[in-house]
Design an enzyme around this catalytic site. Structure first.
Site: not given
Length: 504
Positions: A294, A342, A401
């Site tokens: 991430d 990501e 998200d």
């Protein structure tokens, strides 16, 4: 890059499985989910970080980057191993519309303690081996969790006595002796977790399903990682943060996102040969087959915000030694790293070069694909449109998200909806599955769809709203009926087979 295997996956965190005690587990419901994926020819199961959560219960703010979340341990499996009595569970199930972390914790932790104490009456050789192999992180983690209970606060930098805060040896030795039994219990909890998770992963792998794990680039301030690695973080002599992590204004927030994590002293990491990072990637790959990092762009540069700021607006970019880090990881773990980058948000040429030079697939989000050019026409060059995506990518309708795709679409303006309908050649009611079809049909190496989209859920199925706190975040639960329905992935399977993503 030569195109070869393409796979399809589903994004679902284990907490969202329909458990009996307020939260999903890695027990029977997880095995049923693996069976469901197998029947649908799905070969990837993506989860969120699996660590033990703290305040707010975000998996991206775990108390340990190496430990597993005790709340995911399946109690019925412990009963099957004669560590709990039938009366502990009979008639005790409770149904929740959303994950109730507090209620689940209050119910499960006393039973985990009972099971651990029963286990310790006759500990196995395998347990002793586990403790020895994991001692380098397990000892500190167990002590940290006990001290967080003793002081009723995991914020070691605020609430703990200064000698423990600064890890003075005499204070640590005293605590280890005083709380020896409680510390041992947390080690048993971790043994339970890793035994159950290992069995589940083996079950999935035997069915040709790989697990995609996830690690946040930063560690939580109230974590054992921060407490034991102060030299590697930008903390002052009193262990207070000098700066905080975040991102500048983006698609999610006009004032940016202020995450609050401590940032790394990269030069200190370099001095160790990036030992901590190598261990982190290695341990995650022991738990999973592929790892998504991430905020990968933080390997090129991090957005540093002064610690006293209320928003992320007044930050600055500070370079990070991403290539040196990846070189060290490859030297230790091999050149072909099973890592997904990501690469969302503010992505610059140096981030793209770091991703591409290391042959790491980036992410393509279909909800970000539909925009307009300066003349008001459709922007057909958008990098997230399926016809622009290359093979070395992972395509999603949305992530944890994002809103669900149904919720996203019906919140669009009429002009935006018109573009989506034209691109997909469909009406409102079939937009979600036509987007899924586009993802599966794309050239991308992996196509991964959130379970909520496969179930055609509206905004009530959203997993997280970035930069917010509340009980609705991280708490979506799939219904028992949806898990049991043998037909609700039929259309997904049809697309997977039609577009060559099944590799049996």
């Amino acid at each position: 890059m030569k195109e070869s295997v393409r796979k399809a996956g589903v994004l679902l965190h284990p907490t969202s499985l329909p458990g009996k005690y307020g939260i999903g587990t890695i027990g029977k419901c997880a095995y049923d989910f693996v069976d469901k994926l197998y029947q649908a020819h799905v070969e990837l199961w993506q989860v969120l970080p699996l660590g033990p959560t703290g305040f707010g219960d975000s998996p991206y703010a775990a108390r340990s980057t190496f430990a597993g979340n005790e709340l995911l341990i399946d109690l019925e499996t412990l009963y099957e191993h004669a560590l709990l009595d039938v009366t502990d569970l009979m008639g005790k199930a409770f149904v929740c519309d959303r994950v109730d972390y507090g209620k689940a914790r209050d119910f499960k932790m006393p039973l985990l303690k009972k099971a651990a104490e029963n286990f310790l009456k006759n500990p196995t050789e395998d347990y002793e081996k586990f403790k020895a192999q994991k001692a380098w992180w397990l000892d500190d983690y167990a002590l940290y969790q006990v001290l967080a209970q003793v002081y009723n606060d995991s914020r070691w930098f605020v609430a703990w006595p200064i000698d423990l805060k600064k890890r003075k040896k005499s204070a640590l030795d005293k605590a280890i002796k005083e709380y020896a039994h409680e510390i041992e219990l947390f080690k048993v909890y971790q043994y339970f977790f890793f035994k159950q998770w290992g069995a589940l992963k083996s079950y999935a792998n035997e069915r040709n399903i790989q697990i995609i794990g996830d690690i946040p680039i930063f560690v939580a301030p109230d974590s054992v990682d921060a407490w034991t690695n102060t030299k590697l973080l930008k903390l002052d002599k009193d262990c207070n943060q000098e700066v905080s992590s975040g991102v500048p204004p983006d698609a999610f927030s006009q004032t940016g996102q202020l995450w609050g994590n401590p940032l790394y002293r990269w030069k200190e990491h370099e001095k160790t040969g990036f030992e901590w990072w190598i261990s982190r990637i290695r341990e995650t790959l022991n738990m999973c087959d592929i790892v998504r990092i991430d905020h990968f762009r933080g390997f090129a540069a991090c957005w540093e915000v002064p610690a006293d700021e209320d928003t992320a607006l007044n930050g600055k970019w500070v370079e990070a030694p991403g290539q040196k880090l990846l070189d060290a990881i490859k030297a230790a773990l091999g050149d072909n790293l099973p890592i997904i980058a990501e690469d969302l948000g503010v992505i610059t040429e140096d981030v793209e070069a770091l991703r591409d030079d290391n042959n790491l697939p980036g992410m393509k989000i279909l909800q970000f694909a539909f925009g307009f050019n300066e003349d008001g026409g459709f922007d057909t060059t958008n990098a997230y449109l399926p016809h622009n995506c290359d093979y070395n990518s992972v395509i999603y309708t949305g992530t944890h998200d994002n809103n669900t795709t149904r919720g996203w679409y019906f919140d669009l303006s009429d002009k935006d909806k018109d573009y989506v309908r034209r691109y997909l050649e469909t009406g409102d009611d079939d937009v979600v599955y036509k987007l899924i079809k586009e993802a599966v049909a794309s050239r991308c190496k992996y196509a991964i769809i959130p379970m909520q989209d496969l179930l055609y859920l509206d905004s009530s199925g959203r997993m997280n709203v970035p930069s917010t706190c509340g009980t609705s975040n991280w708490s979506w639960i799939m219904s028992k009926e949806a898990l049991a329905d043998e037909n609700n992935l039929d259309r997904y399977r049809y697309y997977i087979d039609l577009y060559g993503r099944y590799n049996a």
